[in-house]
Design a protein around this motif. Sequence first.
Motif, PDB file in Angstrom:
ATOM      1  N   GLY A  11       0.835  -1.187   0.000  1.00 39.65           N
ATOM      2  CA  GLY A  11       0.000   0.000   0.000  1.00 39.65           C
ATOM      3  C   GLY A  11       0.872   1.239   0.000  1.00 39.65           C
ATOM      4  O   GLY A  11       2.059   1.182   0.359  1.00 39.65           O
ATOM      5  N   GLY A  43      -3.832   6.295  -2.265  1.00 33.63           N
ATOM      6  CA  GLY A  43      -5.124   5.703  -1.878  1.00 33.63           C
ATOM      7  C   GLY A  43      -6.178   6.712  -1.494  1.00 33.63           C
ATOM      8  O   GLY A  43      -6.301   7.787  -2.087  1.00 33.63           O
ATOM      9  N   SER A 187      -3.223  -1.802   2.861  1.00 30.55           N
ATOM     10  CA  SER A 187      -3.810  -1.655   1.525  1.00 30.55           C
ATOM     11  C   SER A 187      -5.298  -1.343   1.545  1.00 30.55           C
ATOM     12  O   SER A 187      -5.997  -1.577   0.560  1.00 30.55           O
ATOM     13  N   THR A 213     -10.296   5.897  -4.010  1.00 30.06           N
ATOM     14  CA  THR A 213      -9.439   5.264  -5.011  1.00 30.06           C
ATOM     15  C   THR A 213     -10.030   3.988  -5.616  1.00 30.06           C
ATOM     16  O   THR A 213     -10.656   3.196  -4.910  1.00 30.06           O
ATOM     17  N   ASN A 216      -8.257   0.231  -4.129  1.00 31.21           N
ATOM     18  CA  ASN A 216      -8.484  -0.545  -2.913  1.00 31.21           C
ATOM     19  C   ASN A 216      -9.510  -1.640  -3.187  1.00 31.21           C
ATOM     20  O   ASN A 216     -10.687  -1.485  -2.923  1.00 31.21           O
TER      21      ASN A 216
END
Lengths: 461, 356
Positions: A11, A43, A187, A213, A216
């Motif tokens: 992530g 993210g 993540s 995002t 994910n």
Amino acid sequence: MISQYDVAIIGGGNAALCAAMTAAEAGARVLILEAAPKPYRGGNSRHTRNFRCMHSKPAGPLVETYCEDEYFADLMKVTGGKTDEHLARLAIRRSEECLPWMQAHGVHFQPSLSGTLSLARTNAFFMGGGKGLVNAYYRTAERLGVEVLYEAVVTHLELEESLITRVDYTHGGAPNAISPKSVIVASGGFQADIDWLARAWGEQARNFLIRGTPYNRGVVLADLLDQGVESVGDPTQCHAVAIDGRAPKFDGGIVTRLDCVPFSIVVNKHAERFYDEGEDVWPKRYAIWGRLVAAQPDQVGYVIIDAKSLNLFMPSVFPPIKADTLEELAEKLGLPPDRLQATVAEFNAACGDTSPFHPTELDGVATAGLTPSKSNWARPITEPPFYGYSLRTGVTFTYLGLKVDENAQCSTRNGPIRNLWAAGETMAGSILGQGYLAGFGMTIGTVFGRIAGREAAAHAS
Amino acid sequence: MQAELLKEARRQAEICNACRYCEGYCSVFPALHRLRAFSDADLMQFANLCHNCRGCFYACQYTAPHEFDLNLPGILADLRQDSWEEFAWPQAPAKAFQRNGVLIALVTVLGFALLFVAARFLGPAGGEGFYAVLSHTAMVAIFAPAFLFPLLSLGVSIRRYWGETGGGSVAFSDLKGALVSAAKMKNLAAGHGEGCNFEDEDRFSHARRHAHHLVMYGFLLCFAATTSGTVMHYAFGLHAPYPLWSLPKLLGVTGGLMLTAGAFWMVRLKLRSARELGSATAWGGEMAFVVLLGFVAGSGLALYLFGQTVAMPTLLALHLGAVLAFFLLTPFTKMAHGFYRMAALVREENSKRSSS
Ligand SMILES: Cc1cc2nc3c(=O)[nH]c(=O)nc-3n(C[C@H](O)[C@H](O)[C@H](O)COP(=O)(O)OP(=O)(O)OC[C@H]3O[C@@H](n4cnc5c(N)ncnc54)[C@H](O)[C@@H]3O)c2cc1C
Ligand code: SF4
Ligand code: SF4
């Protein structure tokens, strides 16, 4: 790239970066595997604007004080008690030292934004928002020697007994594998995997918009759950709010929110009202409207206001649909005109004395004898031009996550996994069972990211 | 004013107004957030308030490839550029020079030529030093109009700008606020005081602010040198050449060094920066302007160093030619930005006062 890393972090958002910097400062060789390409790195963290921070005296942009008990009480209110007290208090207590730590790692703060005065005491706003924060962290991380691989999608963590022995990922379409000493999962949730969302929530979820995002997708979460890693949180639930129906499918972010519901009537595609628009002030209600709209046919709603209410709420990304008559507005919105006129007429007839109207307080200006009623801010919709917005369900995050202990460590039924930690959204369910408190997501990510980084580096050395 | 530019600027401003994450960076956002709908004049005012620090580009979650395609510094730069052409008086030279580096260079060369010709034919009138090349009277005959015309032109432009953006009467506090902001280049410091994002993507740095300081203060010192020389000439009958320990020389040499160094630094920074975050079509014009400014300063210094040599007459013609081009082009090149910027800063103080 070198082949042997001490710590691999999955992530590239806030939690991952906090973990990476902490581990690198402890002397570890750190690699970040970020699924997104560089322009989209970070993210959901890139969409944030603040974090909630305990403070016993004014600190940075924060005024007055915000003590542990008040913070915890606020959390209990929104989660209806579904909170892990031990971990929650840990996050709250540690949030105070986060502020100077963040500044030392390049984050700048600004006074609370215009229109958000109510948060000036509790939430510290990032200058330039979350992307500014993420940029600063990447700069600092790179200076600390952290390596970053973009477009690196982790597909599998090989769990053997109580150890992660291999991290599989694709990069530029080609499969790769590394065997770092420690692994940190940061993540996020799985909300961008619409199929999973549809399995969990039902087919209606296909009409939901994802506020953050598209990266994910819960790939690592699913992979770990399949291998018996302990999970927490309701797998069928997500945090969903009502947003502008014209927002993009992904990544619409903050600007798609609509604050006009309390001054409106909201109808479904048959031009029928379905819930009390004035039940409470909007910050306390916006999250339930995600569900309410999700329950309507085609998962869509329509907000109708008139000229006198237009300037009472924050502007949003798209201008409203405007018309001189209700009939014309209905046509532009694709609603049955006669039904809309009837609904508005019925609503208007149920409105009473509007003189106590007060846009920012519960004013008790209610309808009489109407179902569903409108309990505050009920003013007849009479003054042209009329305005409309469509509403859809916007998913912020999912609740299902990895269960961690106070060291951010993951486990299976047989006990802790010796070299696996989790931080941020992907373990937030360990603290929040339901509900959400503005700014707590970034607090969890920062606090547990730092803990995970520390533990992972210690294990590797 | 190009309707397309305004439409695009309005679209982006509306997104920013719904977001507000950049509120702390500069004066543009608070001005924008005070409004709900944006008139053409509002957008123009934002454009001239924007110092192109680029903080709001690198911090924006909606830049391309995102479909919202935010690039506020870029669109405001285009609009700003357009407004300078729109408000210029006369308009034609602004439209010709603002975006055209080649034309600026051409005018400079013409300036050189003119001065060579002047030196040759108007010639000396028995003066000393530089006046041995070109008489004082001839210099005044050329430069007085070349200096006064730009002032007149800019005066007309700024009046138009003020009228168009609906500026009210100016209070002393407006001027003071604007001057303080400009003197510190506050809007290039990014709100948190760490500078802007220019030569190395999202890294904050004071390089551009400091280069701009060198240019601005260097220029002001050179200007003061000329002014002090004029006063000494007319009020005290003290004629050039002046010794080193005189006001014109001290101010001029210091200013010249600063201006040369600042212009050189600015060119280097500009070469490393992303063009699409400024007005991409005006890049050549801006660059030529900075080079011209640097040349004015550099040739002035060269004149100081080699003023006693045989190179002097040539250097003098080059220097004065460049100065002439610079003066004449002031209202029609990047140089005009300083005047509009001041007007915009005063205008912002003005509306802050009336809204509070
Ligand atoms: C519009 C919006 C506004 C918000 N505002 C706030 C706010 O103001 N304050 C607040 O506290 N919270 C806010 N939140 C919630 C907040 O975004 C999250 O709590 C927080 O960002 C979570 O951080 P994280 O690092 O865990 O996850 P993220 O920041 O989402 O990072 C997850 C990272 O993992 C990467 N990734 C995913 N799968 C893989 C894979 N298989 N391999 C490699 N990499 C992968 C992603 O690309 C991403 O970089 C907001 C959320 C949204 C959507
Ligand atoms: S530039 Fe981007 S981040 Fe900044 S206020 Fe505008 S939309 Fe928001
Ligand atoms: S580029 Fe800088 S000065 Fe211009 S609007 Fe953006 S933040 Fe403000």
